[in-house]
Scaffold this motif. Structure first.
Motif, PDB file in Angstrom:
ATOM      1  N   LEU A 130       0.857  -1.180   0.000  1.00 19.19           N
ATOM      2  CA  LEU A 130       0.000   0.000   0.000  1.00 19.19           C
ATOM      3  C   LEU A 130       0.899   1.239   0.000  1.00 19.19           C
ATOM      4  O   LEU A 130       1.728   1.413   0.901  1.00 19.19           O
ATOM      5  N   PRO A 131       0.790   2.102  -1.003  1.00 16.74           N
ATOM      6  CA  PRO A 131       1.725   3.229  -1.107  1.00 16.74           C
ATOM      7  C   PRO A 131       1.393   4.366  -0.139  1.00 16.74           C
ATOM      8  O   PRO A 131       0.687   5.312  -0.478  1.00 16.74           O
ATOM      9  N   VAL A 132       1.905   4.254   1.084  1.00 18.71           N
ATOM     10  CA  VAL A 132       1.662   5.277   2.100  1.00 18.71           C
ATOM     11  C   VAL A 132       2.986   5.686   2.747  1.00 18.71           C
ATOM     12  O   VAL A 132       3.959   4.949   2.722  1.00 18.71           O
ATOM     13  N   GLU A 133       2.956   6.869   3.334  1.00 17.02           N
ATOM     14  CA  GLU A 133       4.103   7.373   4.092  1.00 17.02           C
ATOM     15  C   GLU A 133       3.778   7.205   5.570  1.00 17.02           C
ATOM     16  O   GLU A 133       2.722   7.627   6.033  1.00 17.02           O
ATOM     17  N   PHE A 134       4.662   6.553   6.334  1.00 15.62           N
ATOM     18  CA  PHE A 134       4.415   6.310   7.748  1.00 15.62           C
ATOM     19  C   PHE A 134       4.821   7.487   8.623  1.00 15.62           C
ATOM     20  O   PHE A 134       4.571   7.498   9.802  1.00 15.62           O
ATOM     21  N   GLY A 135       5.467   8.455   8.062  1.00 14.77           N
ATOM     22  CA  GLY A 135       5.951   9.596   8.826  1.00 14.77           C
ATOM     23  C   GLY A 135       7.449   9.506   9.019  1.00 14.77           C
ATOM     24  O   GLY A 135       8.053   8.445   8.896  1.00 14.77           O
ATOM     25  N   GLU A 136       8.056  10.639   9.298  1.00 17.84           N
ATOM     26  CA  GLU A 136       9.507  10.734   9.515  1.00 17.84           C
ATOM     27  C   GLU A 136      10.304  10.163   8.345  1.00 17.84           C
ATOM     28  O   GLU A 136      11.349   9.553   8.523  1.00 17.84           O
ATOM     29  N   GLY A 137       9.768  10.286   7.133  1.00 19.44           N
ATOM     30  CA  GLY A 137      10.470   9.819   5.945  1.00 19.44           C
ATOM     31  C   GLY A 137      10.499   8.320   5.786  1.00 19.44           C
ATOM     32  O   GLY A 137      11.341   7.801   5.066  1.00 19.44           O
ATOM     33  N   GLN A 138       9.588   7.605   6.431  1.00 18.95           N
ATOM     34  CA  GLN A 138       9.549   6.141   6.355  1.00 18.95           C
ATOM     35  C   GLN A 138       8.380   5.699   5.477  1.00 18.95           C
ATOM     36  O   GLN A 138       7.255   5.607   5.936  1.00 18.95           O
ATOM     37  N   PRO A 139       8.643   5.407   4.200  1.00 18.90           N
ATOM     38  CA  PRO A 139       7.568   4.968   3.316  1.00 18.90           C
ATOM     39  C   PRO A 139       7.329   3.465   3.429  1.00 18.90           C
ATOM     40  O   PRO A 139       8.198   2.717   3.867  1.00 18.90           O
ATOM     41  N   SER A 140       6.136   3.039   3.015  1.00 18.57           N
ATOM     42  CA  SER A 140       5.888   1.605   2.883  1.00 18.57           C
ATOM     43  C   SER A 140       6.724   1.098   1.709  1.00 18.57           C
ATOM     44  O   SER A 140       7.274   1.888   0.930  1.00 18.57           O
ATOM     45  N   ASP A 141       6.823  -0.212   1.566  1.00 17.01           N
ATOM     46  CA  ASP A 141       7.575  -0.769   0.435  1.00 17.01           C
ATOM     47  C   ASP A 141       6.965  -0.316  -0.887  1.00 17.01           C
ATOM     48  O   ASP A 141       7.680  -0.025  -1.845  1.00 17.01           O
ATOM     49  N   GLY A 142       5.641  -0.258  -0.952  1.00 17.59           N
ATOM     50  CA  GLY A 142       4.967   0.179  -2.173  1.00 17.59           C
ATOM     51  C   GLY A 142       5.270   1.622  -2.519  1.00 17.59           C
ATOM     52  O   GLY A 142       5.536   1.964  -3.676  1.00 17.59           O
ATOM     53  N   LYS A 143       5.248   2.491  -1.524  1.00 18.39           N
ATOM     54  CA  LYS A 143       5.557   3.910  -1.742  1.00 18.39           C
ATOM     55  C   LYS A 143       7.026   4.085  -2.131  1.00 18.39           C
ATOM     56  O   LYS A 143       7.348   4.867  -3.041  1.00 18.39           O
ATOM     57  N   ALA A 144       7.907   3.359  -1.468  1.00 21.79           N
ATOM     58  CA  ALA A 144       9.333   3.446  -1.803  1.00 21.79           C
ATOM     59  C   ALA A 144       9.584   2.951  -3.222  1.00 21.79           C
ATOM     60  O   ALA A 144      10.363   3.545  -3.969  1.00 21.79           O
ATOM     61  N   PHE A 145       8.903   1.881  -3.624  1.00 21.46           N
ATOM     62  CA  PHE A 145       9.033   1.354  -4.974  1.00 21.46           C
ATOM     63  C   PHE A 145       8.586   2.394  -6.001  1.00 21.46           C
ATOM     64  O   PHE A 145       9.286   2.650  -6.980  1.00 21.46           O
ATOM     65  N   ILE A 146       7.433   3.005  -5.765  1.00 23.97           N
ATOM     66  CA  ILE A 146       6.924   4.024  -6.691  1.00 23.97           C
ATOM     67  C   ILE A 146       7.890   5.206  -6.760  1.00 23.97           C
ATOM     68  O   ILE A 146       8.189   5.707  -7.855  1.00 23.97           O
ATOM     69  N   ASP A 147       8.402   5.665  -5.627  1.00 19.99           N
ATOM     70  CA  ASP A 147       9.345   6.784  -5.611  1.00 19.99           C
ATOM     71  C   ASP A 147      10.628   6.456  -6.364  1.00 19.99           C
ATOM     72  O   ASP A 147      11.155   7.295  -7.096  1.00 19.99           O
ATOM     73  N   VAL A 148      11.132   5.247  -6.190  1.00 19.88           N
ATOM     74  CA  VAL A 148      12.374   4.863  -6.871  1.00 19.88           C
ATOM     75  C   VAL A 148      12.159   4.775  -8.372  1.00 19.88           C
ATOM     76  O   VAL A 148      12.980   5.246  -9.150  1.00 19.88           O
ATOM     77  N   VAL A 149      11.049   4.186  -8.800  1.00 19.46           N
ATOM     78  CA  VAL A 149      10.775   4.087 -10.233  1.00 19.46           C
ATOM     79  C   VAL A 149      10.549   5.473 -10.826  1.00 19.46           C
ATOM     80  O   VAL A 149      11.041   5.786 -11.900  1.00 19.46           O
ATOM     81  N   ARG A 150       9.857   6.322 -10.095  1.00 24.86           N
ATOM     82  CA  ARG A 150       9.520   7.657 -10.595  1.00 24.86           C
ATOM     83  C   ARG A 150      10.716   8.602 -10.573  1.00 24.86           C
ATOM     84  O   ARG A 150      10.972   9.330 -11.525  1.00 24.86           O
ATOM     85  N   TYR A 151      11.455   8.628  -9.460  1.00 19.90           N
ATOM     86  CA  TYR A 151      12.496   9.643  -9.279  1.00 19.90           C
ATOM     87  C   TYR A 151      13.922   9.106  -9.299  1.00 19.90           C
ATOM     88  O   TYR A 151      14.855   9.881  -9.295  1.00 19.90           O
ATOM     89  N   GLY A 152      14.107   7.812  -9.231  1.00 21.31           N
ATOM     90  CA  GLY A 152      15.445   7.237  -9.185  1.00 21.31           C
ATOM     91  C   GLY A 152      15.886   6.959  -7.767  1.00 21.31           C
ATOM     92  O   GLY A 152      15.185   7.227  -6.802  1.00 21.31           O
ATOM     93  N   THR A 153      17.072   6.407  -7.616  1.00 16.51           N
ATOM     94  CA  THR A 153      17.543   5.957  -6.312  1.00 16.51           C
ATOM     95  C   THR A 153      17.784   7.095  -5.325  1.00 16.51           C
ATOM     96  O   THR A 153      17.700   6.891  -4.125  1.00 16.51           O
ATOM     97  N   GLU A 154      18.126   8.284  -5.816  1.00 14.76           N
ATOM     98  CA  GLU A 154      18.429   9.369  -4.880  1.00 14.76           C
ATOM     99  C   GLU A 154      17.186   9.832  -4.117  1.00 14.76           C
ATOM    100  O   GLU A 154      17.299  10.442  -3.064  1.00 14.76           O
ATOM    101  N   LYS A 155      15.993   9.525  -4.587  1.00 14.54           N
ATOM    102  CA  LYS A 155      14.761   9.928  -3.896  1.00 14.54           C
ATOM    103  C   LYS A 155      14.296   8.877  -2.900  1.00 14.54           C
ATOM    104  O   LYS A 155      13.627   9.185  -1.936  1.00 14.54           O
ATOM    105  N   GLY A 156      14.654   7.605  -3.114  1.00 16.86           N
ATOM    106  CA  GLY A 156      14.202   6.537  -2.236  1.00 16.86           C
ATOM    107  C   GLY A 156      14.928   6.561  -0.908  1.00 16.86           C
ATOM    108  O   GLY A 156      15.976   7.185  -0.752  1.00 16.86           O
ATOM    109  N   PRO A 157      14.362   5.873   0.106  1.00 12.59           N
ATOM    110  CA  PRO A 157      15.000   5.841   1.427  1.00 12.59           C
ATOM    111  C   PRO A 157      16.326   5.088   1.449  1.00 12.59           C
ATOM    112  O   PRO A 157      17.147   5.298   2.306  1.00 12.59           O
ATOM    113  N   ILE A 158      16.555   4.190   0.477  1.00 14.20           N
ATOM    114  CA  ILE A 158      17.855   3.522   0.361  1.00 14.20           C
ATOM    115  C   ILE A 158      18.722   4.411  -0.511  1.00 14.20           C
ATOM    116  O   ILE A 158      18.361   4.752  -1.609  1.00 14.20           O
TER     117      ILE A 158
END
Length: 159
Positions: A130-158
């Motif tokens: 489920l693409p949600v943000e848990f707060g404090e910059g901690q996204p769910s796996d779905g949200k992190a996946f979407i961010d990485v695909v959309r913006y690249g690795t520099e936007k993801g939490p890893i």
């Protein structure tokens, strides 16, 4: 309806099945990170530290949560990050398929324990993706996946 006779099943579910499902999920992230030459901290539970060996920790409230934190990654691009984010859910789905196959082959009995394992695993997959943000910059796996695909690795939490 939930009654007093269901309390032992609830305790088993909370104390055994849910931690197994969480461990399988986080193991997916851990294994995929290892395959890409990475190093990851693996924390099982919350609260006071009970056991530590290398980058693996078990905390007092072991059944509440599990998480992994990437420390380094040799192959660092958007596809490796995407695979790492999705691998936890993939491990959960794969474990359900394996358990159901073993039940259908009469290797495992059709027991409430395995049904609950399947339900918890699929719930874990749903809420993980489920693409949600848990707060404090901690996204769910779905949200992190979407961010990485959309913006690249520099936007993801890893990073």
């Amino acid at each position: 309806m939930f009654g007093w006779s269901d309390i032992p099943t609830f305790v088993i579910s909370l104390g055994i099945i849910l931690p197994i499902v969480a461990f399988i999920h986080e193991s997916g992230h851990f294994v995929s990170t290892y395959l890409f030459g990475g190093k990851m901290k693996f924390v099982f539970g919350r609260g006071k530290l009970l056991f530590k060996r290398g980058d693996f920790e078990i905390r007092r409230v072991y059944f509440l949560d599990a998480w992994t934190q990437l420390e380094k990654l040799d192959i660092n691009n958007r596809w490796t990050h995407s695979i790492i984010y999705l691998s936890g859910s993939l491990f959960n789905i794969l474990s359900v398929v394996i358990i159901n196959t073993l039940i259908h082959l009469d290797i495992l009995p059709a027991h409430l324990f395995f049904y609950q394992f399947g339900y918890f695993s699929l719930y874990f997959v749903f809420f993980s993706l489920l693409p949600v943000e848990f707060g404090e910059g901690q996204p769910s796996d779905g949200k992190a996946f979407i961010d990485v695909v959309r913006y690249g690795t520099e936007k993801g939490p890893i990073k």
